[in-house]
Design a protein around this motif. Structure first.
Motif, PDB file in Angstrom:
ATOM      1  N   SER A 167     -13.990  21.752  42.477  1.00  0.00           N
ATOM      2  CA  SER A 167     -12.712  21.842  41.912  1.00  0.00           C
ATOM      3  C   SER A 167     -13.218  21.190  40.258  1.00  0.00           C
ATOM      4  N   ALA A 168     -12.413  21.870  39.562  1.00  0.00           N
ATOM      5  CA  ALA A 168     -12.774  21.051  37.935  1.00  0.00           C
ATOM      6  C   ALA A 168     -12.286  19.709  37.731  1.00  0.00           C
ATOM      7  N   PRO A 169     -12.995  19.064  36.855  1.00  0.00           N
ATOM      8  CA  PRO A 169     -12.576  17.774  36.628  1.00  0.00           C
ATOM      9  C   PRO A 169     -11.199  17.638  36.300  1.00  0.00           C
ATOM     10  N   SER A 170     -10.440  16.701  36.487  1.00  0.00           N
ATOM     11  CA  SER A 170      -9.112  16.641  36.167  1.00  0.00           C
ATOM     12  C   SER A 170      -9.110  15.580  34.986  1.00  0.00           C
ATOM     13  N   VAL A 171      -7.955  16.021  33.966  1.00  0.00           N
ATOM     14  CA  VAL A 171      -7.780  15.316  32.909  1.00  0.00           C
ATOM     15  C   VAL A 171      -7.580  13.708  33.282  1.00  0.00           C
ATOM     16  N   ASP A 172      -6.688  13.627  34.154  1.00  0.00           N
ATOM     17  CA  ASP A 172      -6.299  12.256  34.864  1.00  0.00           C
ATOM     18  C   ASP A 172      -7.538  11.438  34.990  1.00  0.00           C
ATOM     19  N   HIS A 173      -8.526  12.030  35.758  1.00  0.00           N
ATOM     20  CA  HIS A 173      -9.774  11.321  36.233  1.00  0.00           C
ATOM     21  C   HIS A 173     -10.544  10.938  34.937  1.00  0.00           C
ATOM     22  N   ALA A 174     -10.762  11.917  34.313  1.00  0.00           N
ATOM     23  CA  ALA A 174     -11.630  11.424  32.964  1.00  0.00           C
ATOM     24  C   ALA A 174     -10.921  10.652  32.073  1.00  0.00           C
ATOM     25  N   LEU A 175      -9.481  10.429  31.924  1.00  0.00           N
ATOM     26  CA  LEU A 175      -9.008   9.287  30.980  1.00  0.00           C
ATOM     27  C   LEU A 175      -9.071   8.149  31.850  1.00  0.00           C
ATOM     28  N   GLY A 176      -9.100   8.065  33.019  1.00  0.00           N
ATOM     29  CA  GLY A 176      -9.283   6.874  33.810  1.00  0.00           C
ATOM     30  C   GLY A 176     -10.751   6.371  33.510  1.00  0.00           C
ATOM     31  N   LEU A 177     -11.884   7.341  33.724  1.00  0.00           N
ATOM     32  CA  LEU A 177     -12.939   6.800  33.270  1.00  0.00           C
ATOM     33  C   LEU A 177     -13.147   6.208  31.940  1.00  0.00           C
ATOM     34  N   LEU A 178     -12.423   6.779  30.970  1.00  0.00           N
ATOM     35  CA  LEU A 178     -12.472   6.396  29.395  1.00  0.00           C
ATOM     36  C   LEU A 178     -11.943   5.063  29.586  1.00  0.00           C
ATOM     37  N   ASP A 179     -10.685   4.828  30.111  1.00  0.00           N
ATOM     38  CA  ASP A 179      -9.661   3.534  30.004  1.00  0.00           C
ATOM     39  C   ASP A 179     -10.681   2.607  30.582  1.00  0.00           C
TER      40      ASP A 179
END
Length: 190
Positions: A167-179
């Protein structure tokens, strides 16, 4: 040895490259990935297969070059007026473009050739975008995180999921990594 400094940009070479790139993009829309061939690309572009082999060496390098052009940023990242907002907007756009099946295929094509130069160029595009965001934040007097840290802790996990996850990476997961990255960096900076 001839001095090429006076050679004008464009000309026949640029026209051939544009025609070949357009032919690849058209055939990618119509054909399954395994069905794309140098002779088919050459015929549609109006050149000989030897032209493609001479310029690109093999099909993988040609596909990598076409994919690289597709990931080249059109302009600077959106300016939201805040460092965190700029990073979030850039990351959302990156995932929106790259987490689709065509976006994931672009990443695979860039990495599919034997020469690593295009992967390095792709990485440089990302660094340039992050550096623009950093420079804007510094001009506003905001605290920043260096681009290498963002690449290592945010972009790299996203790219890993693009390449290796079903499955492709989700925006929510990536934004969590960023935060998490920003929070940890700013906490250390005190």
């Amino acid at each position: 040895m001839a001095d090429k400094s006076g050679v004008r940009p464009g000309g026949r070479s640029a026209r051939i490259q544009a025609a070949v790139h357009q032919a690849v993009r058209e055939l990618q829309q119509r054909e399954a990935p395994g069905e794309l061939t140098v002779p088919a690309i050459a015929a549609l572009a109006g050149v000989t297969p030897s032209t493609l082999y001479r310029r690109w060496g093999d099909l993988a390098q040609l596909l990598s070059d076409v994919a690289l052009e597709r990931v080249r940023p059109d302009g600077e990242p959106r300016d939201t007026g805040a460092y965190r907002g700029d990073l979030r907007a850039w990351l959302e756009q990156y995932i929106d473009e790259m987490a689709t099946e065509p976006g994931r295929a672009i990443v695979r094509d860039i990495l599919g050739c034997a020469a690593p130069a295009n992967a390095g160029k792709c990485a440089e595009f990302i660094r340039q975008q992050l550096d623009v965001i950093r420079d804007r934040a510094l001009a506003r007097g905001e605290a920043i995180v260096d681009s290498d840290t963002l690449i290592d802790l945010v972009v790299a996990p996203v790219v890993y999921r693009l390449l290796f996850s079903v499955s492709a990476p989700s925006v929510d997961h990536a934004l969590g990594l960023l935060d998490n990255t920003l929070r940890a960096a700013f906490r250390r900076a005190g």
